[in-house]
Enzyme design. Structure first.
Site, PDB file in Angstrom:
ATOM      1  N   GLY A 184      69.674   8.683  -3.024  1.00 54.55           N
ATOM      2  CA  GLY A 184      69.385   9.915  -3.754  1.00 54.55           C
ATOM      3  C   GLY A 184      68.325   9.752  -4.816  1.00 54.55           C
ATOM      4  O   GLY A 184      67.728   8.679  -4.968  1.00 54.55           O
ATOM      5  N   SER A 185      68.101  10.843  -5.556  1.00 58.07           N
ATOM      6  CA  SER A 185      67.020  10.932  -6.532  1.00 58.07           C
ATOM      7  C   SER A 185      67.069   9.823  -7.570  1.00 58.07           C
ATOM      8  O   SER A 185      68.136   9.389  -7.996  1.00 58.07           O
ATOM      9  CB  SER A 185      67.106  12.278  -7.240  1.00 58.07           C
ATOM     10  OG  SER A 185      66.318  12.262  -8.405  1.00 58.07           O
ATOM     11  N   SER A 186      65.870   9.391  -7.994  1.00 59.50           N
ATOM     12  CA  SER A 186      65.775   8.355  -9.020  1.00 59.50           C
ATOM     13  C   SER A 186      66.321   8.840 -10.356  1.00 59.50           C
ATOM     14  O   SER A 186      66.603   8.045 -11.246  1.00 59.50           O
ATOM     15  CB  SER A 186      64.325   7.910  -9.181  1.00 59.50           C
ATOM     16  OG  SER A 186      63.542   8.970  -9.676  1.00 59.50           O
TER      17      SER A 186
END
Lengths: 384, 129
Positions: B57-59
Site C-alpha cells: 500500500g501507499s507510502s
C-alpha cells in the site's frame, strides 16, 4: 552500509533527535535498496505536501518536526491541495484549508522554498550534468534522470525529506551508472502527447529501474512531460534512454494492441462533464501554445488549468491569463489534477483530460469517470 | 538477515502469513487490525514482535506507523521477509527495530513464541525458552 564517523555519530543521536531520525530513514532506505554508502546531494524536491494524501498524521508529524528541523540544501516542494487565491470558489471545508496551510507553514519554517510545483525542472535552473539530487516526485525524478542529465533515485517522501535535512542520500540503483536491460520498441505512427503518456504508462509497468525506448522521433516538451508523468504513475521505473540499447536487451513492442489495453483501462467514458489540463502542471510554453490554439474561441464547459505560481505570474504579464479567463478557463496555481480535492464525484460524473497521470488519479482517487483526448481534439470538440 | 532499524526488544511473536497495509487497516489509537479479511483481524499489534512477509500500500502508511507509536500502541519490533520502503521508513520514523530474514528463518518464527531482538548481538534474533 558503510557510514563515516560523522554519520555514525549522528545516527547515535549525538547531533540531536531530528538528525538521528533523518539518518535512521537514510540507513533504513539504503539497506532496503542495497546502497553501500551515502552521497552528498545538492537539491531535494519533496512530495507529501497535499493534505489529501498525508492526512492528520502527516500534518502533526511535520508540525512537530518543523520546531527544530532545518533543510541543509536547496529544497523545493510538490503541489498542495488548492490555490489560496481562488479556494473560496470551490466547495472545500475549513478544516482542509486550515490543515493544508499548517502543512505549508511547517515546510516554510524548515527553510523549504514554497514552490508547490511538480515540474521543478521547468521553473528552476538545472544544475550541471551528473549532479546528485533527491526528487520524490516521480515525473520529476524521471525527467531529471532521462532529460536533464542529473541523478536521483525514485525517492519516497521520507527519504527526500531526510536528504533535505542531512544533505545526503543512499548511493543506490539509479545514482550509479545504470544500464537498462529492457528495450521498448515504439510502433505507433503519428503519436501525440496522449500516445506518449500511454507509452510511459506501459514502460512503467514493464520496466524495472530503467528502460531503453526506440522508434520515437523528435518530441516536444508537452509529449516529454506526458511520457515522464505516465511512467511515474504505473511503476518504479525512473529513467529512460533513447535508443536500441545493447544486443543483450530484452525487447518488447508498444503496438496498437498494448496501447488499446491502456486506453481501455483508463478511459471509462465517451464524454466529460468538464476538462482538466495539467498533470504534470503546465509550463509557460504550454500556456502560450494553448492561447495560440484557442484563436479567440471559448470552452463550452468548465476547464481547469493547473500551473506553478511563477508560471501564472509570467502568463499574467504576457496577457495570457486574461485571454484564458475570457475563454472560460479556471487557472489554478500551487495545486494539480493529481490528487486534487477540488474535483468531487458529488459534482461531476466524468472529466476529459489529455493526461494519463491525471486520468489514473481522477479514476482511482477522485472516483470519477475519465474521457481521454489529446489537446488538439479537446480544442476541436470542446470549444467554439 | 539484515538490520534496517537498530534496537533491542523482547516480546511474544504475533505472526501474519499475509502482508500488512498500515494505511487504513490498522487502528492508529489501539493498534487493532480492522480488515475483516486479514488473518490478524481484531488482534492488536501493540507490544508484539510483529512478524509478516512485507508491507503493502501507499507510502503514507509510514506516517501510520509513526502515529501508532505516538499513541503507545506500536509493536516492540518488526521482522519481515522483504524490505519495503513503507515499513522501512515507518519504523525509522517511529524508531522501531526492523530486521529482514530469509524464508527458512521466517518458518522458525512461530506465533506466540517469546524472542529477543537485538541488532547488536551476533544472531540478531534469539528464542527465550
Amino acid at each position: 552500509m558503510e557510514l563515516t564517523r560523522e554519520e555514525e555519530s549522528a545516527l547515535k543521536g549525538e547531533h540531536g533527535e531530528t538528525m538521528q531520525m533523518a539518518y535512521r530513514i537514510l540507513v533504513a532506505t539504503g539497506e532496503a535498496t542495497d546502497a553501500e554508502r551515502l552521497v552528498p546531494i545538492e537539491w531535494a524536491h519533496l512530495s507529501g505536501v497535499n493534505y489529501n494524501t498525508i492526512g492528520d498524521a502527516g500534518e502533526e508529524f511535520l508540525s512537530s518536526l518543523s520546531k527544530d528541523a532545518r533543510v541543509k540544501v536547496k529544497t523545493t516542494l510538490n503541489p498542495m491541495g488548492f490555490d489560496i487565491d481562488n479556494v473560496a470558489n470551490y466547495n472545500l471545508d475549513d478544516n482542509f484549508i486550515e490543515k493544508q496551510l499548517s502543512i505549508a507553514k511547517s515546510y516554510e519554517r524548515m527553510g523549504v522554498t514554497p514552490s508547490f510545483s511538480c515540474i521543478p525542472y521547468e521553473i528552476f535552473d538545472i544544475p550541471k550534468e551528473g549532479t546528485q539530487v533527491s526528487f520524490a516526485e516521480s515525473n520529476a525524478a524521471i525527467h531529471a534522470n532521462s532529460v536533464d542529465g542529473i541523478k536521483t533515485n525514485k525517492e519516497s517522501a521520507f527519504s527526500a525529506l531526510a536528504s533535505a535535512i542531512t544533505g545526503k542520500s543512499p548511493y543506490s540503483s539509479l545514482r550509479k551508472d545504470d544500464t537498462p536491460s529492457l528495450t521498448i520498441n515504439m510502433k505507433i505512427d503519428d503519436p501525440n502527447e496522449l500516445t506518449y503518456g500511454m507509452l510511459g504508462f506501459f514502460a512503467g509497468k514493464v520496466g524495472n529501474n530503467s528502460v531503453n525506448i526506440s522508434g520515437v522521433g523528435e518530441m516536444d516538451r508537452r509529449s516529454c512531460k506526458a511520457l515522464c508523468g505516465g511512467m511515474g504513475t504505473s511503476g518504479t521505473c525512473a529513467k529512460f534512454v533513447f535508443g536500441q540499447g545493447t544486443p543483450e536487451c530484452e525487447k518488447v513492442d508498444f503496438d496498437k494492441k498494448e496501447m488499446q489495453n491502456i486506453h481501455d483501462e483508463l478511459n471509462t467514458s465517451e464524454k466529460g462533464d468538464m476538462i482538466t489540463l495539467g498533470s504534470p502542471q503546465l509550463g509557460l510554453e504550454e500556456i502560450s501554445d494553448l492561447v495560440v490554439k484557442l484563436k479567440g474561441r471559448s470552452f463550452t464547459k468548465r476547464c481547469m488549468i493547473f500551473c506553478p505560481r511563477s508560471v501564472k505570474e509570467q502568463a499574467r504579464n504576457l496577457g495570457h491569463t486574461n485571454e484564458l479567463e475570457r475563454a472560460g478557463c479556471e487557472i489554478l496555481s500551487d495545486c494539480c489534477t493529481c490528487l486534487t480535492p477540488l474535483i468531487s464525484k458529488d459534482d461531476v460524473d466524468s472529466v476529459t483530460t489529455n493526461s494519463i497521470k491525471g486520468a489514473y488519479y481522477l479514476k482511482n482517487s477522485n472516483g470519477v469517470d475519465v474521457n481521454l483526448k489529446p489537446l488538439s481534439q479537446i480544442i476541436e470538440e470542446e470549444t467554439r | 538477515m539484515k538490520v534496517l532499524v537498530k534496537g533491542r526488544a523482547q516480546g511474544k511473536i504475533l505472526k501474519s502469513k499475509d502482508p500488512i497495509n498500515f494505511l487504513g487497516t490498522v487502528d492508529k489509537k489501539t493498534g487493532i487490525i480492522s480488515d475483516t479479511n486479514h488473518p490478524l483481524y481484531n488482534k492488536s499489534i501493540k507490544d508484539s514482535i510483529l512478524v509478516f512477509p512485507h508491507g503493502v500500500g501507499s507510502s503514507v502508511g509510514a506516517y501510520t506507523i509513526y502515529s501508532i507509536k505516538s499513541n503507545d500502541s506500536a509493536p516492540l519490533a518488526m521482522i519481515c521477509q522483504k524490505a519495503d520502503l513503507t515499513v522501512a521508513t515507518g519504523c525509522a520514523l517511529a524508531n522501531i527495530p526492523l530486521i529482514t530474514v530469509d524464508s527458512e528463518k521466517m518458518e522458525s518464527l512461530e506465533d506466540g513464541k517469546t524472542v529477543i531482538v537485538d541488532s547488536d548481538s551476533a544472531d540478531l534474533i534469539a528464542f527465550l525458552e
